[in-house]
Design an enzyme around this catalytic site. Structure first.
Site, PDB file in Angstrom:
ATOM      1  CB  CYS A   2      -0.910   0.001   1.229  1.00 16.76           C
ATOM      2  SG  CYS A   2      -1.991   1.455   1.314  1.00 16.76           S
ATOM      3  CD  GLU A 110      -1.785  -1.723  -4.439  1.00 22.52           C
ATOM      4  OE1 GLU A 110      -0.921  -1.632  -5.345  1.00 22.52           O
ATOM      5  OE2 GLU A 110      -1.518  -1.841  -3.231  1.00 22.52           O
TER       6      GLU A 110
END
Length: 208
Positions: A2, A110
């Site tokens: 992340c 992402e």
């Protein structure tokens, strides 16, 4: 991993989410709060942590600086910690025992996709934090996000995803506890269900 997330919730919504942990001293940062569509490593982030017998909000830098490091300018500043090795890595062992935290978010990124919940915008990223104290008494508080294996939603995008702590379990996660308590937390480190989540293409932001 992340490496980018967002906290773009309006102030009233964020205050309602954090209400159980807000105290009078929080009025300062609340007055300067601004929604952020993109939060990057190295930037200050809002966290929830347990210290001195209670849980409350704090601001830290994203990128963990372990308290035992002698030279803060040398070595890596990890932004993520793998859930599988929290109890093994020197940088994470202490924070995993004593300094768990939560980072409020309403989306993370992402591969150019924004991942978000469908019904409740805000959610908690699981994290670790630490405090570095210099010889002159200066202090730096930093944190990182814990990651785990991807679920069905994230697998096409990346081999890791952030650990999400469900609302209502904040105090369970933050409480220092002992070894039995930490073992009871381990199921929270597993991949979360993709039900109620979505990915959408984010074409308006420069993510780098």
């Amino acid at each position: 991993m992340c490496g980018r997330y967002r906290l773009e919730t309006p102030l009233d919504g964020l205050k309602a989410w954090l209400k159980p942990w807000l105290i009078d001293d929080d009025r300062g940062w609340l007055a300067h709060y601004a929604p952020r569509p993109l939060i990057r490593p190295g930037e200050p982030v809002l966290t929830l942590r347990h210290e001195h017998g209670r849980s409350r909000t704090a601001h830290m830098l994203w990128g963990l600086l372990p308290g035992w490091v002698k030279d803060p300018s040398a070595g890596p500043r990890p932004i993520n910690a793998r859930a599988e090795t929290l109890a093994e890595k020197a940088s994470f062992r202490g924070p995993w025992r004593h300094h768990r935290c939560l980072l409020p978010a309403d989306g993370f990124y992402e591969k150019g996709q924004q991942v978000q919940q469908l019904e409740t915008p805000l959610f908690w990223l699981a994290g670790l934090w630490d405090r570095w104290i210099g010889a002159d008494g200066s202090e730096v508080e930093t944190c990182c996000v814990i990651t785990t294996r991807p679920n069905a939603l994230i697998t096409p995008l990346h081999g890791r995803m952030p650990v999400i702590i469900p609302a209502g379990l904040e105090e369970v996660w933050l409480e220092p506890g002992d070894g039995h308590h930490r073992r009871a937390l381990e199921p929270m480190l597993e991949p979360w269900s993709s039900d109620g989540w979505q990915c959408r293409r984010e074409g308006q932001l420069n993510l780098f």
